[in-house]
Design an enzyme around this catalytic site. Structure first.
Site, PDB file in Angstrom:
ATOM      1  N   CYS A 116       0.775  -1.263  -0.111  1.00 55.04           N
ATOM      2  CA  CYS A 116      -0.030  -0.051   0.107  1.00 55.04           C
ATOM      3  C   CYS A 116       0.921   1.196   0.067  1.00 55.04           C
ATOM      4  O   CYS A 116       0.345   2.357  -0.185  1.00 55.04           O
ATOM      5  CB  CYS A 116      -0.873   0.085   1.008  1.00 55.04           C
ATOM      6  SG  CYS A 116      -2.203  -1.264   1.066  1.00 55.04           S
ATOM      7  N   HIS A 256      -3.424   7.153   2.772  1.00 47.73           N
ATOM      8  CA  HIS A 256      -3.833   5.927   2.197  1.00 47.73           C
ATOM      9  C   HIS A 256      -5.041   5.683   2.860  1.00 47.73           C
ATOM     10  O   HIS A 256      -5.328   5.745   3.953  1.00 47.73           O
ATOM     11  CB  HIS A 256      -2.750   4.846   2.587  1.00 47.73           C
ATOM     12  CG  HIS A 256      -3.164   3.671   2.332  1.00 47.73           C
ATOM     13  ND1 HIS A 256      -3.678   3.304   1.077  1.00 47.73           N
ATOM     14  CD2 HIS A 256      -3.048   2.585   2.895  1.00 47.73           C
ATOM     15  CE1 HIS A 256      -3.705   1.869   0.977  1.00 47.73           C
ATOM     16  NE2 HIS A 256      -3.711   1.447   2.121  1.00 47.73           N
ATOM     17  N   ASN A 286     -10.220  -0.024  -0.167  1.00 47.54           N
ATOM     18  CA  ASN A 286      -8.691   0.109  -0.103  1.00 47.54           C
ATOM     19  C   ASN A 286      -8.412  -0.293  -1.224  1.00 47.54           C
ATOM     20  O   ASN A 286      -8.352  -1.373  -1.623  1.00 47.54           O
ATOM     21  CB  ASN A 286      -8.245  -0.813   1.048  1.00 47.54           C
ATOM     22  CG  ASN A 286      -6.722  -0.542   1.031  1.00 47.54           C
ATOM     23  OD1 ASN A 286      -6.155  -0.001   0.057  1.00 47.54           O
ATOM     24  ND2 ASN A 286      -6.045  -1.015   2.177  1.00 47.54           N
TER      25      ASN A 286
END
Ligand code: UT7
Length: 331
Positions: A116, A256, A286
């Site tokens: 990520c 994020h 996500n």
């Protein structure tokens, strides 16, 4: 000689049409809309259902739109770096596939894998090529088709992830705009808590690995959550401190999008109100490497030349980091 910085001069993103809602997930696993929204902030996510299409589809759509927005030709791209955890193939790099499909004949390309945090790692790497003065047009793609590695019978992971991503163009700037600083970290001892067990060289695919569902994301959510809250807040505070930035100096936090509670904790630690935090997790979930370009794309019209932005991420590896940049244009 004036210092050359790498400035973002265009941003674009793309998500597939199919919307997987919390309601639909209720029909697939033992979960409910209220739990998902309260624990994560997610209402829906996008899924790439087109047969034969992988992460490069997201990259190609993003880059084609990016070139159009900036009014340049694909042949002008010098380098394309793709941050992804779900490459089209184990090899060659998805960056090469994107370059081929958009017609970036003069570019070289490669992928970066930092889960990520990949978009931040790729952005920082790409910036060095621009700062060196050798490259003038560098594209950074952050994209993932997470649905390719999600077990839709595992309620601990299937509610979180979605497909999507975007791209930014980096160009040289000598007027004080662009990327100023980056704090990037990794700690491989965290790999046990978030990974894909099989499909790599340690455990190549076999019937047994497929039966054991080892080609899907494995996550120990609570442990990752604890490290993420601390990691993302720590690097965000560190980058503010070493650049003498107060909360008032920061126009936007671009975090994020893994869990709204992690974002809240980071903003809180930085002393930043939620009105200055880009948040679209409710729509996309996500998207791993896709979250940061998706945020920049959605907020582009609200960004002003000279705005101080802090981008921050945490992900598998563990990897985490923050980037400080001065936005370079009014759209
Ligand atoms: O982007 C890369 C980095 N990843 C992250 O940052 C993710 C970090 N982790 C998280 O965001 C959270 O840990 C999750 C969203 C994955 C899980 O939330 P949580 O608050 O940590 O839940 P939990 O795993 O502690 O589970 C709490 C309860 C459990 O029930 P009991 O044992 O208390 O009865 C779970 O079985 O919630 C249950 N549960 C669910 N219930 C309804 C777990 N998943 C679900 C679900 N629906 N989908």
């Amino acid at each position: 000689m004036e210092k050359i910085r790498a400035a973002i001069t265009a941003v674009n993103a793309w998500v597939p049409d199919y919307v997987l809602t919390n309601k639909e997930l209720e029909t697939m696993v033992e979960t409910n809309d209220e739990w998902i929204q309260t624990r994560t902030g997610i209402k829906e996510r996008r899924i790439l259902k087109d047969a034969g299409e992988g992460t490069s589809k997201i990259g190609v759509e993003s880059v084609n739109g990016l070139l159009k927005k900036r009014g340049i030709q694909a042949e002008e791209i010098d380098l394309l770096i793709c941050a992804t955890t779900t490459p089209d193939l184990v090899f060659p790099a998805t960056a090469n596939i994107i370059c081929d499909k958009v017609g970036a004949k003069n570019a070289f390309g490669y992928d970066i894998q930092a889960a990520c945090s990949g978009f931040l790692f790729a952005l920082t790497t790409a910036a060095k090529f621009v700062e060196s003065g050798q490259y003038k047009k560098v594209v950074v793609v952050g994209a993932d088709k997470m649905s390719a590695i999600i077990d839709y019978s595992d309620r601990a992971t299937c509610i979180i992830f979605g497909d999507g991503g975007g791209a930014v163009l980096l160009e040289p700037d000598t007027n004080g705009y662009g990327i100023y600083d980056a704090v990037l970290k990794s700690d491989g001892s965290g790999r046990h808590f978030l990974h894909q067990k099989a499909g790599g060289s340690v455990k190549p695919p076999t019937h047994a690995t497929i039966d054991a569902k080892e080609h899907f994301v494995y996550q120990e959510g609570q442990t990752v959550f604890k490290f993420a809250v601390k990691g993302m807040a720590d690097v965000s505070a560190e980058i503010m401190e070493r650049n003498n930035l107060s909360a008032d100096d920061i126009a936007w936090l671009v975090p994020h999008q893994a869990n709204k509670r992690i974002i809240d904790a980071t903003a809180n630690r930085m002393g930043i109100g939620m009105e200055k935090v880009m948040l679209n997790i409710q729509k996309y979930g996500n998207t791993t490497n896709g979250t940061l370009p998706l945020c920049l794309w959605e907020w582009e019209k609200q960004l002003h030349k000279g705005d101080n932005l802090i981008l921050a991420a945490f992900g598998g590896g563990f990897t985490w980091g923050a980037v400080y940049l001065k936005w370079a244009y009014n759209s």
